[in-house]
Design a protein around this motif. Structure first.
Motif, mmCIF file in Angstrom:
data_model
loop_
_atom_site.group_PDB
_atom_site.id
_atom_site.type_symbol
_atom_site.label_atom_id
_atom_site.label_comp_id
_atom_site.label_asym_id
_atom_site.label_seq_id
_atom_site.Cartn_x
_atom_site.Cartn_y
_atom_site.Cartn_z
ATOM 1 N N CYS A 115 -7.457 -0.366 -6.600
ATOM 2 C CA CYS A 115 -6.131 -0.278 -5.971
ATOM 3 C C CYS A 115 -5.017 -0.486 -6.999
ATOM 4 O O CYS A 115 -4.959 -1.522 -7.655
ATOM 5 N N CYS B 256 0.823 -1.211 0.000
ATOM 6 C CA CYS B 256 0.000 0.000 0.000
ATOM 7 C C CYS B 256 0.858 1.262 0.000
ATOM 8 O O CYS B 256 1.832 1.367 0.723
ATOM 9 N N CYS C 150 -8.750 3.870 -2.760
ATOM 10 C CA CYS C 150 -9.780 2.962 -2.243
ATOM 11 C C CYS C 150 -10.838 3.726 -1.447
ATOM 12 O O CYS C 150 -12.012 3.370 -1.474
ATOM 13 N N CYS D 276 -2.437 5.930 -1.210
ATOM 14 C CA CYS D 276 -2.892 6.866 -2.237
ATOM 15 C C CYS D 276 -4.354 7.240 -2.044
ATOM 16 O O CYS D 276 -4.839 8.177 -2.660
ATOM 17 N N MET D 277 -5.074 6.475 -1.219
ATOM 18 C CA MET D 277 -6.468 6.755 -0.875
ATOM 19 C C MET D 277 -7.446 6.572 -2.020
ATOM 20 O O MET D 277 -8.590 7.013 -1.933
HETATM 21 S S1 SF4 Z 1 -5.876 2.017 -3.168
HETATM 22 FE FE1 SF4 Z 1 -5.903 1.927 -0.931
HETATM 23 S S2 SF4 Z 1 -4.965 -0.059 -0.417
HETATM 24 FE FE2 SF4 Z 1 -4.425 0.390 -2.563
HETATM 25 S S3 SF4 Z 1 -2.422 1.423 -2.444
HETATM 26 FE FE3 SF4 Z 1 -3.981 3.042 -2.461
HETATM 27 S S4 SF4 Z 1 -4.397 3.456 -0.271
HETATM 28 FE FE4 SF4 Z 1 -3.310 1.495 -0.375
#
Ligand code: SF4
Ligand code: FES
Lengths: 134, 248, 113
Positions: free
Chosen positions: B215, B149, B155, B152-153
């Motif tokens: 993700c 992870c 999700c 990056c937010m």
């Molecule tokens: S989408 Fe969510 S779980 Fe995937 S890398 Fe970004 S913050 Fe991490």
């Protein structure tokens, strides 16, 4: 321990009530969740069936008669479609939701998926036999 | 291929706009250009007041997340040519308050992350002086996926539950809790369970699954959350239903 | 360890999800289509024997209760997130309460038939 945070002024966007209609995956998700209504309905239907059967030949015949009314047939057909959606999505999500280990090895998702359909077939055949044949 | 593409970029200047508004730009369309390159072109050539975050340009810092045509994406890893003939709609990351243009307020995420104690917790006093922790390749593999992870937010932007119920601790934080729980060096799963067993913890999640789809690092937060639910349920059964003798 | 109800509700929800996925489709096809439309034709006496057996009744009750919890739990979150009805407590009471009422109805039907 944590540094003091300064709240900056910001614009809060609103989510509309129909947020789930614009995107396919969200739409399917909400449909999947709505299958719960029909699960509850079929439980009620099952109980009505049991009560009718126990009520004697005449009440049972009446029940079957009412079940062939267009309204009930449509409701049940729609309900069955939702139920199939539930079954398919539930089976598909199970391998993602849990990790099974056999002899130290992770059971592959496809094997878990297949096992569930086998279970469905076995249970269905058994109930069919109970109701129709036995 | 056309030699330019339209970009519709959401602008929000608190002193000028009462709400975010889309503004149209035209940028060169080159095969190797990403959405972030397009934004940088706008900033360099057309409007230097355009604000957005980025740093590494190679999908590792996690700061360039935005909604591109409605999907949360790392803009440095998303190619303009995939959206030809355009227009490409670029909006600030969904579900977060907008500070300016494409910059969102991530305070909420920063506050939630440490709640799950995403670090190695020990119940002994082993220090570096006692030597390194030994970990086998299998033990590494057990948690490796969840350790990718980059915060990056994306999700959080994809998660309708987070959008509708901001108390929900959210996908990446739970995936990270799982990452440390699965680490053979860690002894903190009980502490994390106490946090995540609350209703703001794992239970708000209805397994939409979008966090995993968006993700960029294949972390699979959705899977982590469901496994956490199972773990919380198993522990609860063990602690409150089984007779003492059978408890571990 | 802290005691919380939600883990138990979720466990029952999951169990009910499995039951609904595995047992319900064949029952619906039989009871809602095959029997009323005459595709199959078991005698009333046979069906009566079936629902009168204690095994069937206990099995049905054991299948029905988790399915009701499943439906209530899922519908609760659908109403809350999907339709954005923000009365958390009210929604939860209505959903789980409804399931409880239906479970009692099921108990009555299955013990008195
Ligand atoms: S989408 Fe969510 S779980 Fe995937 S890398 Fe970004 S913050 Fe991490
Ligand atoms: S700029 Fe670092 S991830 Fe995109």
């Amino acid at each position: 321990m944590s540094a003091p945070v300064t709240r900056v002024p910001s614009y809060q966007r609103r989510i509309g009530v129909f947020w789930w209609v614009h995107k396919r995956s969200y739409f399917l998700f909400v449909m999947r969740e709505l299958s719960s209504i029909f699960v509850a309905w079929f439980v009620v239907y099952l109980l009505m069936f049991v009560a009718a059967v126990a009520g004697g030949q005449q009440r049972y015949d009446e029940f079957l008669d009412r079940a062939t009314s267009p309204l009930l047939l449509v409701v049940n057909a729609v309900g069955l479609a939702f139920l199939v959606l539930h079954t398919v999505t539930w089976f598909a999500l199970t391998p993602k939701a849990m990790v099974l280990r056999l002899g130290g090895r992770r059971v592959p998702g496809t094997a878990m998926l297949a096992a569930q359909y086998v279970a469905l077939a076995v249970v269905s055949a058994f109930i069919y036999w109970l109701v129709v044949k036995a | 291929m056309d030699d330019s593409i339209a970009m519709q970029v959401t602008r929000y200047r608190p002193d000028k706009n009462s709400q975010p508004v889309p503004v149209d730009y035209e940028v060169p369309l080159r095969t190797e250009w990403t959405v972030l390159d397009g934004l940088n072109h706008i900033k360099a050539e057309q409007d230097e007041t355009l604000s957005f975050r980025w740093s590494c340009r190679m999908g590792i810092c996690g700061s360039c997340g935005m909604n591109v045509n409605g999907e949360p994406r790392l803009t440095c890893a998303t190619f303009l040519s995939d959206y030809a003939p355009g227009p490409v709609r670029v909006e600030p990351l969904a579900n977060f308050p907008v500070v300016k243009d494409l910059i969102v307020d991530i305070t909420d995420f920063m506050e939630k992350l440490p709640r799950v104690k995403p670090w190695i917790i020990r119940d002994d006093d082993v220090t570096e002086i006692d030597g390194e922790y030994i970990q086998t390749p299998e033990e590494l593999e057990a948690y490796q996926q969840f350790s990718m992870c980059i915060n990056c937010m994306l999700c959080y932007a994809a998660c309708p539950v987070y959008g509708l119920d901001p108390d929900f601790v959210g996908p990446a934080a739970i995936a990270l809790a799982e990452r440390y729980d699965l680490d053979s060096r860690d002894r903190g799963s009980r502490e994390r369970l106490d946090v995540l067993i609350e209703k703001e913890g794992v239970w708000g999640c209805t397994f939409v699954g979008e966090c995993t789809s968006v993700c960029p690092k294949h972390v699979d937060p959705a899977g982590a959350i469901q496994r956490y639910k199972l773990k919380a349920a198993q522990e609860s059964v063990k602690a409150f239903l089984l007779p003492k003798a059978l408890r571990r | 360890m802290k005691f919380r109800v939600l883990p138990f509700v979720w466990l029952t929800f999951s169990g009910g999800g499995v039951v609904a996925a595995v047992f319900l489709p064949v029952l619906v096809v039989l009871l809602a289509f095959a029997l009323p439309l005459g595709w199959v034709d078991p005698s009333h006496a046979h069906l009566e024997g079936l629902v009168q057996s204690w095994f069937t009744r206990i099995a049905l009750f054991a299948l029905i209760v988790p399915m009701l919890v499943h439906a209530a739990h899922r519908f609760r979150y659908t109403v809350y997130d999907g339709l954005q009805v923000k009365h958390k407590v009210l929604v939860a009471l209505a959903c789980y309460g409804g399931a409880m009422v239906l479970a009692m109805a099921a108990f009555l039907v299955l013990t008195t038939v």
